[in-house]
Design an enzyme around this catalytic site. Structure first.
Site, PDB file in Angstrom:
ATOM      1  N   ALA A  34       0.849  -1.193   0.000  1.00  0.00           N
ATOM      2  CA  ALA A  34       0.000   0.000   0.000  1.00  0.00           C
ATOM      3  C   ALA A  34       0.883   1.240   0.000  1.00  0.00           C
ATOM      4  O   ALA A  34       2.107   1.145   0.151  1.00  0.00           O
ATOM      5  CB  ALA A  34      -0.905  -0.008   1.229  1.00  0.00           C
ATOM      6  N   LYS A  35       0.197   2.342  -0.131  1.00  0.00           N
ATOM      7  CA  LYS A  35       0.919   3.612  -0.162  1.00  0.00           C
ATOM      8  C   LYS A  35       1.819   3.799   1.057  1.00  0.00           C
ATOM      9  O   LYS A  35       2.903   4.344   0.969  1.00  0.00           O
ATOM     10  CB  LYS A  35      -0.091   4.767  -0.208  1.00  0.00           C
ATOM     11  CG  LYS A  35      -0.225   5.342  -1.606  1.00  0.00           C
ATOM     12  CD  LYS A  35      -1.090   6.579  -1.589  1.00  0.00           C
ATOM     13  CE  LYS A  35      -2.534   6.166  -1.718  1.00  0.00           C
ATOM     14  NZ  LYS A  35      -3.523   7.178  -1.563  1.00  0.00           N
ATOM     15  N   ARG A  36       1.343   3.285   2.219  1.00  0.00           N
ATOM     16  CA  ARG A  36       2.124   3.491   3.449  1.00  0.00           C
ATOM     17  C   ARG A  36       3.517   2.861   3.341  1.00  0.00           C
ATOM     18  O   ARG A  36       4.422   3.219   4.076  1.00  0.00           O
ATOM     19  CB  ARG A  36       1.386   2.914   4.668  1.00  0.00           C
ATOM     20  CG  ARG A  36       1.216   1.429   4.591  1.00  0.00           C
ATOM     21  CD  ARG A  36       0.692   0.750   5.834  1.00  0.00           C
ATOM     22  NE  ARG A  36       0.594  -0.674   5.534  1.00  0.00           N
ATOM     23  CZ  ARG A  36      -0.467  -1.258   4.969  1.00  0.00           C
ATOM     24  NH1 ARG A  36      -1.539  -0.562   4.722  1.00  0.00           N
ATOM     25  NH2 ARG A  36      -0.442  -2.545   4.675  1.00  0.00           N
ATOM     26  N   ASP A  37       3.691   1.889   2.425  1.00  0.00           N
ATOM     27  CA  ASP A  37       4.994   1.240   2.269  1.00  0.00           C
ATOM     28  C   ASP A  37       5.896   2.031   1.330  1.00  0.00           C
ATOM     29  O   ASP A  37       7.000   1.601   1.022  1.00  0.00           O
ATOM     30  CB  ASP A  37       4.822  -0.173   1.684  1.00  0.00           C
ATOM     31  CG  ASP A  37       3.864  -1.014   2.524  1.00  0.00           C
ATOM     32  OD1 ASP A  37       4.049  -1.043   3.748  1.00  0.00           O
ATOM     33  OD2 ASP A  37       2.940  -1.613   1.951  1.00  0.00           O
ATOM     34  N   GLY A  38       5.380   3.153   0.875  1.00  0.00           N
ATOM     35  CA  GLY A  38       6.150   3.942  -0.078  1.00  0.00           C
ATOM     36  C   GLY A  38       6.165   3.289  -1.452  1.00  0.00           C
ATOM     37  O   GLY A  38       7.054   3.548  -2.261  1.00  0.00           O
TER      38      GLY A  38
END
Ligand code: GLU
Length: 290
Positions: free
Chosen positions: A253-257
């Site tokens: 996801a986005k949170r993982d960059g």
């Protein structure tokens, strides 16, 4: 149920059905490539459907981004893009039909009400609805005055539909077991149809024979199979693939960059090389468990 072994079959219709709530990254591209290649290998059709009925999270810029990213990657779809926001009359008609069958009830509960019901057990989508509104007499005046969702009376629906099964390319024949979901919401207070209803109706409407999507939606298929039975829709073959995972083991996801495809494009990445990489990853994930 569709009864077909894989191979050349120009009747194959697959689809990529993103929700325009963010930019696409490699995880999405895996689902798109697998759906695209399944149709192309069979000489069938690959469709693009934009699942834009969540008013709080949908953004027009993300719709444009999806179209641009797929075109840049070289994944061409057949026919016009179907937007779920144009399908509201079909969802309303299905809700009316289920209501007439005595399978829906209006639910006035807030999230806080549901969380506060101490007995609520846990299901595949969080707390199972404790059934607070199930026994209420239908009250059109109250419905006119207060926001409400429509829930499926799961027990009645199961009794009417009887035993059901569906086929997954990795899991084989799966007995449908939607009961742990409880009385799922089919129309939300803030949206005219919930995901389970819209996706089932549109796969039927578009004649989708092969649903290709991440294994995170495997359990949801139990509910979709039940809705197909209730609404007289055909059952596609399902191909749930493994997910690209972030460093924490959860779905990428986005949170993982995870870089958006748009960022890769802006950085000058060659789309053909990227597509080849994603295809290799997709082949691994199509075969990988979990
Ligand atoms: N719109 C859903 C999502 O973006 C996928 C729907 C599906 O493939 O069934 O997660």
């Amino acid at each position: 149920m569709v009864n077909r072994v894989s191979g050349q079959d120009d009747a194959v219709i697959s689809r990529f059905a993103p929700s325009p709530t963010g930019r696409l990254h490699r995880g999405h591209a895996v689902a798109a490539v697998l759906a695209h290649d399944r149709a192309r290998a069979a000489g069938g059709r690959f469709l693009l459907r934009i699942e834009d009925i969540d008013p709080g999270r949908t953004r027009e810029a993300f719709v444009e981004g999806i179209v641009a990213d797929l075109a840049w990657l070289g994944l061409a779809w057949d026919g016009p893009v179907l937007r779920q926001s144009t399908r509201l009359p079909a969802y309303r008609a299905a809700l009316a039909r289920l209501r007439a069958m005595g399978l829906l009830y209006a639910c006035f509960c807030s999230r806080a009400d549901i969380a506060a019901a101490a007995s609520a057990p846990h299901g595949p989508e969080g707390s199972v609805y404790p059934g607070t509104c199930r026994g209420l007499a239908d009250d059109p005046a109250r419905r006119a005055a207060a926001p409400h969702a429509w829930r499926l009376d799961m027990r009645r629906a199961l009794a009417l539909a009887g035993p059901l099964a569906w086929h997954d390319s990795r899991a084989g024949l799966v007995e449908a077991a939607p009961a742990p979901f409880g009385d799922v919401v089919l129309a939300r207070k803030d949206a005219p149809a919930a995901y389970h209803l819209a996706v089932t109706i549109d796969d039927g409407f578009q004649g989708v024979t092969d649903v290709v999507r991440g294994v995170d939606l495997f359990a949801a298929t139990h509910v979709h199979r039940l809705l197909q039975a209730l609404l007289g829709l055909p059952t596609p073959l399902y191909h749930h693939h493994g997910l690209m995972r972030g460093p924490d083991g959860r779905r990428l996801a986005k949170r993982d960059g995870a870089p958006a495809l748009a960022a890769l494009r802006a950085a000058g990445v060659a789309p053909a090389a990227l597509l080849a990489e994603i295809r290799a990853e997709a082949a691994r994930l199509a075969a990988a468990p979990g």
